[in-house]
Design an enzyme around this catalytic site. Structure first.
Site, PDB file in Angstrom:
ATOM      1  N   GLY A  89       0.812  -1.217   0.000  1.00 27.97           N
ATOM      2  CA  GLY A  89       0.000   0.000   0.000  1.00 27.97           C
ATOM      3  C   GLY A  89       0.846   1.268   0.000  1.00 27.97           C
TER       4      GLY A  89
ATOM      5  N   GLY B 217      -8.605   9.771  11.122  1.00 28.21           N
ATOM      6  CA  GLY B 217      -8.165   9.452  12.485  1.00 28.21           C
ATOM      7  C   GLY B 217      -7.600  10.673  13.180  1.00 28.21           C
TER       8      GLY B 217
ATOM      9  N   LYS C   2      -9.005   7.564   0.265  1.00 28.80           N
ATOM     10  CA  LYS C   2      -9.210   7.336   1.707  1.00 28.80           C
ATOM     11  C   LYS C   2     -10.613   6.775   1.963  1.00 28.80           C
ATOM     12  CE  LYS C   2      -8.481   9.420   6.237  1.00 28.80           C
ATOM     13  NZ  LYS C   2      -7.790   8.216   6.711  1.00 28.80           N
TER      14      LYS C   2
ATOM     15  N   HIS D 143      -8.383  14.958   2.463  1.00 29.71           N
ATOM     16  CA  HIS D 143      -7.477  13.854   2.104  1.00 29.71           C
ATOM     17  C   HIS D 143      -7.718  13.427   0.659  1.00 29.71           C
ATOM     18  CE1 HIS D 143      -6.793  13.395   6.461  1.00 29.71           C
ATOM     19  NE2 HIS D 143      -5.673  12.793   6.114  1.00 29.71           N
TER      20      HIS D 143
ATOM     21  N   GLY E 271      -3.269   7.299  14.960  1.00 28.28           N
ATOM     22  CA  GLY E 271      -3.919   7.661  13.698  1.00 28.28           C
ATOM     23  C   GLY E 271      -3.086   8.644  12.904  1.00 28.28           C
TER      24      GLY E 271
HETATM   25  P1  NAD Z   1      -3.601   1.471   1.042  1.00 27.00           P
HETATM   26  O1  NAD Z   1      -4.958   0.989   0.671  1.00 27.00           O
HETATM   27  O2  NAD Z   1      -2.715   2.090  -0.002  1.00 27.00           O
HETATM   28  O3  NAD Z   1      -2.776   0.243   1.697  1.00 27.00           O
HETATM   29  C1  NAD Z   1      -3.301  -0.673   2.611  1.00 27.00           C
HETATM   30  C2  NAD Z   1      -2.595  -1.999   2.385  1.00 27.00           C
HETATM   31  O4  NAD Z   1      -3.007  -2.926   3.406  1.00 27.00           O
HETATM   32  C3  NAD Z   1      -2.951  -2.656   1.033  1.00 27.00           C
HETATM   33  O5  NAD Z   1      -1.766  -3.015   0.340  1.00 27.00           O
HETATM   34  C4  NAD Z   1      -3.775  -3.873   1.437  1.00 27.00           C
HETATM   35  O6  NAD Z   1      -3.635  -4.961   0.527  1.00 27.00           O
HETATM   36  C5  NAD Z   1      -3.141  -4.181   2.798  1.00 27.00           C
HETATM   37  N1  NAD Z   1      -3.957  -5.075   3.622  1.00 27.00           N
HETATM   38  C6  NAD Z   1      -5.307  -5.092   3.799  1.00 27.00           C
HETATM   39  N2  NAD Z   1      -5.661  -6.116   4.609  1.00 27.00           N
HETATM   40  C7  NAD Z   1      -4.514  -6.742   4.971  1.00 27.00           C
HETATM   41  C8  NAD Z   1      -4.227  -7.863   5.781  1.00 27.00           C
HETATM   42  N3  NAD Z   1      -5.208  -8.566   6.381  1.00 27.00           N
HETATM   43  N4  NAD Z   1      -2.934  -8.242   5.950  1.00 27.00           N
HETATM   44  C9  NAD Z   1      -1.935  -7.544   5.350  1.00 27.00           C
HETATM   45  N5  NAD Z   1      -2.141  -6.475   4.541  1.00 27.00           N
HETATM   46  C10 NAD Z   1      -3.422  -6.078   4.353  1.00 27.00           C
HETATM   47  O7  NAD Z   1      -3.831   2.488   2.255  1.00 27.00           O
HETATM   48  P2  NAD Z   1      -2.798   3.567   2.852  1.00 27.00           P
HETATM   49  O8  NAD Z   1      -3.035   4.902   2.214  1.00 27.00           O
HETATM   50  O9  NAD Z   1      -1.416   2.991   2.857  1.00 27.00           O
HETATM   51  O10 NAD Z   1      -3.354   3.693   4.333  1.00 27.00           O
HETATM   52  C11 NAD Z   1      -3.428   2.563   5.195  1.00 27.00           C
HETATM   53  C12 NAD Z   1      -3.985   2.995   6.545  1.00 27.00           C
HETATM   54  O11 NAD Z   1      -3.064   3.901   7.188  1.00 27.00           O
HETATM   55  C13 NAD Z   1      -5.317   3.767   6.438  1.00 27.00           C
HETATM   56  O12 NAD Z   1      -6.151   3.386   7.533  1.00 27.00           O
HETATM   57  C14 NAD Z   1      -4.885   5.232   6.571  1.00 27.00           C
HETATM   58  O13 NAD Z   1      -5.926   6.047   7.070  1.00 27.00           O
HETATM   59  C15 NAD Z   1      -3.766   5.086   7.560  1.00 27.00           C
HETATM   60  N6  NAD Z   1      -2.791   6.188   7.599  1.00 27.00           N
HETATM   61  C16 NAD Z   1      -2.224   6.431   8.805  1.00 27.00           C
HETATM   62  C17 NAD Z   1      -1.240   7.407   8.929  1.00 27.00           C
HETATM   63  C18 NAD Z   1      -0.589   7.617  10.270  1.00 27.00           C
HETATM   64  O14 NAD Z   1       0.275   8.515  10.408  1.00 27.00           O
HETATM   65  N7  NAD Z   1      -0.934   6.807  11.282  1.00 27.00           N
HETATM   66  C19 NAD Z   1      -0.864   8.160   7.810  1.00 27.00           C
HETATM   67  C20 NAD Z   1      -1.449   7.879   6.577  1.00 27.00           C
HETATM   68  C21 NAD Z   1      -2.411   6.868   6.471  1.00 27.00           C
END
Ligand code: NAD
Length: 267
Positions: free
Chosen positions: A23, A163, A157, A153, A120
């Site tokens: 991701g 979060g 998203k 965003h 988050g």
């Molecule tokens: P994305 O959809 O690009 O990536 C998510 C990845 O997780 C995908 O590759 C998907 O295949 C994988 N995935 C789903 N289920 C899984 C499982 N059971 N086992 C392993 N992998 C699995 O999303 P993203 O933009 O990378 O965001 C991911 C999360 O992080 C979201 O909830 C987003 O809101 C959050 N986020 C948090 C922060 C932070 O600072 N904490 C910053 C940005 C995004």
């Protein structure tokens, strides 16, 4: 600890596995780990069926790592936390957003057996903003000041409000000594009636490639204070998560957040 989350270099690098590696955040995280001499990228995994160079399955990743950094979904995060708790490790950073109260409770239960940092938003600036918002909300009372939180965003998203917006709402509610669930207004449409004093409102924009914009407005009749944060590159979150990974590597079981990592006081 310094607010940057810096720690002395350990003798051997901390072994990191990245979950959700295919991701957007997973890829940024792998880059941040490779760039950090205190960390060593030992495994990358995603959900079964996702193909990608160098991906391993989750069980293999848990064998190899000291710390797993995971950016997946709330449900995948819960299952991962339970797997780490059952094995007694590795320690865990959970970066996903959109958890239900039940899912948070399940992670708290797992965190009795393994250290878990759940955040988050891993950016230092956003976490600083939370402190400012809490202080402002303590002083700028609900009779005169209406609190509104807006966020924007990218188009991919899946959860709203973000979060980080909810964390900012929680900080404002803490400042006012109220329960966010009782005062949050998440989305308005149609004939809503006048605003109720003390509400904390949320509004959401989704589009294009916006990395993450947050603003907290304190609106009175005669002045408006706006505190805001703008994320320019998701590498920002990954670098914050790398600092949190260094911090959690030798922590006892517990359910931690960025205030613990950054050493912010909770009063
Ligand atoms: P994305 O959809 O690009 O990536 C998510 C990845 O997780 C995908 O590759 C998907 O295949 C994988 N995935 C789903 N289920 C899984 C499982 N059971 N086992 C392993 N992998 C699995 O999303 P993203 O933009 O990378 O965001 C991911 C999360 O992080 C979201 O909830 C987003 O809101 C959050 N986020 C948090 C922060 C932070 O600072 N904490 C910053 C940005 C995004």
């Amino acid at each position: 600890m310094a607010c940057s989350g810096e720690t002395a270099l350990p003798d051997a690098p901390i072994k990191i596995a990245v979950g959700g590696a295919a991701g957007r955040m997973g890829q940024a995280m792998a880059d941040a780990v490779r760039a950090d001499p205190a960390l060593q990228l030992v495994a990358r995994f995603d959900r079964p069926g996702v193909e990608g160079a160098g991906l391993v399955d989750r069980a293999a990743a848990l064998e190899l790592a000291d710390v797993v950094v995971d950016f997946t979904t709330p449900q995948a995060s819960v299952e991962l936390a339970q797997a780490c708790a059952e094995r007694g490790g590795p320690r865990l950073l959970l970066g996903a957003t959109g958890f239900s109260d039940e899912q948070v409770a399940e992670i708290a239960e797992a965190a009795k057996r393994v250290a878990v940092v759940r955040a988050g938003n891993f950016s230092l600036g956003l976490n600083m903003l939370m402190g400012f918002v809490e202080r402002a909300a303590r002083v700028l009372g609900p009779d005169a000041y209406d609190i509104e939180i807006s966020e924007a965003h990218h188009r991919h998203k899946v959860d709203a409000p973000s979060g980080a917006a909810l964390m900012l709402g929680a900080a404002a509610a803490r400042g006012r000594g109220v329960d966010l669930d009782k005062v949050a207004k998440r989305g308005r449409d149609g004939i809503t009636g006048a605003r109720t004093a003390g509400d904390i409102g949320f509004s959401v924009l989704r589009g294009g490639g916006i990395v993450g914009e947050h603003a907290v407005t304190f609106a009175a009749e005669d002045e408006i204070l706006t505190l805001s944060h703008s994320a320019r590159d998701r590498g920002l979150f990954a670098r914050g998560a790398a600092a949190a990974a260094r911090w959690v590597a030798d922590r006892p079981p517990g359910h931690y957040d960025m205030r613990d990592v950054l050493g912010f006081s909770r009063d």
